[in-house]
Design an enzyme around this catalytic site. Structure first.
Site, PDB file in Angstrom:
ATOM      1  N   SER A 141      39.373  39.003  44.932  1.00 15.93           N
ATOM      2  CA  SER A 141      39.556  39.103  43.485  1.00 15.93           C
ATOM      3  C   SER A 141      39.243  37.753  42.858  1.00 15.93           C
ATOM      4  O   SER A 141      39.541  36.698  43.441  1.00 15.93           O
ATOM      5  CB  SER A 141      40.991  39.502  43.140  1.00 15.93           C
ATOM      6  OG  SER A 141      41.203  39.409  41.735  1.00 15.93           O
ATOM      7  N   TYR A 154      50.147  38.331  44.114  1.00 16.89           N
ATOM      8  CA  TYR A 154      48.923  39.083  44.431  1.00 16.89           C
ATOM      9  C   TYR A 154      47.778  38.132  44.740  1.00 16.89           C
ATOM     10  O   TYR A 154      47.061  38.302  45.738  1.00 16.89           O
ATOM     11  CB  TYR A 154      48.567  39.997  43.262  1.00 16.89           C
ATOM     12  CG  TYR A 154      47.189  40.609  43.373  1.00 16.89           C
ATOM     13  CD1 TYR A 154      46.899  41.544  44.364  1.00 16.89           C
ATOM     14  CD2 TYR A 154      46.167  40.242  42.497  1.00 16.89           C
ATOM     15  CE1 TYR A 154      45.636  42.102  44.480  1.00 16.89           C
ATOM     16  CE2 TYR A 154      44.903  40.799  42.600  1.00 16.89           C
ATOM     17  CZ  TYR A 154      44.638  41.720  43.593  1.00 16.89           C
ATOM     18  OH  TYR A 154      43.377  42.253  43.709  1.00 16.89           O
TER      19      TYR A 154
END
Length: 235
Positions: A141, A154
């Protein structure tokens, strides 16, 4: 890599980026092993792809369980006779400040986002060694390149995945096993709705429009075709 007739395993294939990627790789002529927890959705997708002339098999599994990961890797290689590409796509977020994040939630996404891909890599590397090479694509990401309040846990899991990818790339290069990291941006999926922690309406937002899953799938296919070390959405 030329994708036509290559065997490609995709985790998280039942929705979002994984679903779009399965359809895109099928359109490019790949043979698909579809992995996710939902057997019904996977079977429906496999039937859809087969009706369009693709070779696809549904392999329901929980990627946070290393034994299930080992099983689907082995079943794929046994079914197709080889395994050319593994796309570690499945993932989940936690939305919470570092001060307040639930350690159990963090452990849960760490098992899925880091240990799941590691299990897949360790299961497929011996197969790829025996067949003379292969391609591992880990979906990271772009938030690993930022410091965004509320999603530090995360981002930490995806940062750990980055390090596994970077190190494996060097370790496996001499054996023709290539490792690519892909960095999606905000994407129009249910990913945020499925996050652990606070309710989605309290999650950090983005001022830029979200990419479509199909756009990201196109970038993942480009990564497989061109094999850069890292694939971003703006290159």
């Amino acid at each position: 890599m030329e994708i036509r007739d290559k065997v490609v395993l995709i985790t998280g294939a039942s929705a979002g980026i994984g679903l779009a990627t399965a359809r895109r790789f099928a359109a490019a002529g790949a043979k698909l092993a579809l992995v996710a927890r939902s057997a019904d959705v996977l079977n429906h997708l496999a039937a859809e792809l087969k009706s369009q002339g693709s070779d696809a098999v549904a392999l329901p599994a929980d990627v946070s369980d290393p034994k299930q990961v080992q099983r689907v890797i082995e079943e794929t290689a046994r079914h197709f006779g080889r395994l050319d590409v593994v796309i570690n796509n499945v993932g989940q977020a936690v939305v919470s400040s570092i001060a307040d994040v639930n350690p159990d939630d963090f452990r849960r996404i760490f098992e899925l986002n880091v240990m799941g891909p590691l299990a897949a890599m360790q299961a497929v590397i011996p197969i790829m060694r025996e067949q003379g090479g292969g391609l591992i694509i880990n979906i990271s990401s772009v938030v690993t390149k930022m410091n965004i309040p509320g999603i530090g846990a995360y981002a930490a899991t995806k940062s750990a995945l980055n390090m596994l990818s970077d190190t494996a790339r060097g370790e496996l290069a001499s054996e023709n096993i290539r490792v690519i990291s892909v960095y999606p941006r905000a994407t129009a999926t249910d990913f945020g709705k499925n996050a652990l922690g606070v309710q989605p309406q309290h999650a950090p937002g983005s001022s830029r429009p979200s990419d479509t899953p199909e756009f990201v799938a196109e970038k993942i296919l480009a990564a497989a075709l061109n094999e850069p070390d890292e694939q971003y959405m703006d290159n």
